[in-house]
Enzyme design. Sequence first.
Site, mmCIF file in Angstrom:
data_model
loop_
_atom_site.group_PDB
_atom_site.id
_atom_site.type_symbol
_atom_site.label_atom_id
_atom_site.label_comp_id
_atom_site.label_asym_id
_atom_site.label_seq_id
_atom_site.Cartn_x
_atom_site.Cartn_y
_atom_site.Cartn_z
ATOM 1 N N HIS A 38 0.885 -1.036 0.307
ATOM 2 C CA HIS A 38 -0.183 -0.002 0.227
ATOM 3 C C HIS A 38 1.020 1.254 0.048
ATOM 4 C CE1 HIS A 38 -4.476 -1.052 0.867
ATOM 5 N NE2 HIS A 38 -3.809 -1.586 0.124
ATOM 6 N N GLU A 106 -6.412 0.016 -6.371
ATOM 7 C CA GLU A 106 -7.083 0.645 -6.069
ATOM 8 C C GLU A 106 -6.541 2.236 -6.120
ATOM 9 O OE1 GLU A 106 -5.112 -0.805 -3.128
ATOM 10 O OE2 GLU A 106 -6.498 -3.084 -3.536
#
Length: 318
Positions: A38, A106
């Site tokens: 991330h 994402e």
Amino acid sequence: MTSFGYFLSCEEFTPAQLLRQARLAADAGFTRLAISDHYHPWTDVQGNSPFVWSMIGALSQTVDLPVTTLVTCPTVRLHPAVTAQAAATSSVLLGGRFALGVGTGEALNEHVLGDRWPAFDERADMLEEAVEVMRKLFTGSQTTHRGKHYTVDNARLYTAPPGPVPILVSGFGPKAAGLAGRIGDGFVTMGPDEDAVGSFREAGGTGKRVVGGLKVCWNQDREAAVDTAHRMWPTEHLPGELNQILPTPAHFEQATELVTRQQVSESVPCGPDVQEHTEAIRAYVAAGFDEVYVGQIGQGQEGFFAAYRDKVLPSLPG
């Protein structure tokens, strides 16, 4: 036979904490590690996000367990040629015990360079081309590629992996499962979805591994565990494509105001009931998963690893 690993959450823990968890996981009897990739945490309360490739280098010098990224997006924030170099070096450091989990990503992580965030079908097409590029580079051969989405000009990985790097494709639903079966060496999906596993197998995934995982919160006080899980990981319970399209932690904080404590209590294994934990994990085994990764929510790591070492892992199949 299903193997059981520990999930290292870069969104929630510092680098030092992650390395300590890896050591505790090995001592507790977990046989694998997975690690998230991330740029941002999902919410500010999670509060961390170290660079996964630095973490993998450190893990290679800390434990002897295989490591898998769950998952890396090799299409927007990182070019597939750069991702291939990072993955190849990780494989070398881990003696070939590295698998590259990939997905369509994402907006939370991929918007940071200001690039346009494409719709799913385009992202899936980009991922397929990225996998093609990375496989060429993993051979150590000089590679030129001119495709719809990516250009590679006379690139060569001089530190090539010791063998083919398994590429596991993440997805939710039949379309993504079909893509994984067609282009992947395995399928990553977080819920114990027997139908998705079947779609993957039918699309070319027979004999390939299926990987999944779940978060739990072990605590002697179940109500305190539910509070922790609700505070730290309400994003796990957002519906539809929200996790793919919301761009910032602030947006996720707004969306998770709709997630109730009751939802978390009913869906996340919380507290000290061994049966509650084992039943949640056994659902993955029953659905045909080959690897299941468990991540502990919150700071109660010592209690979690002791309980899983002494009670939970010994009660699981295999």
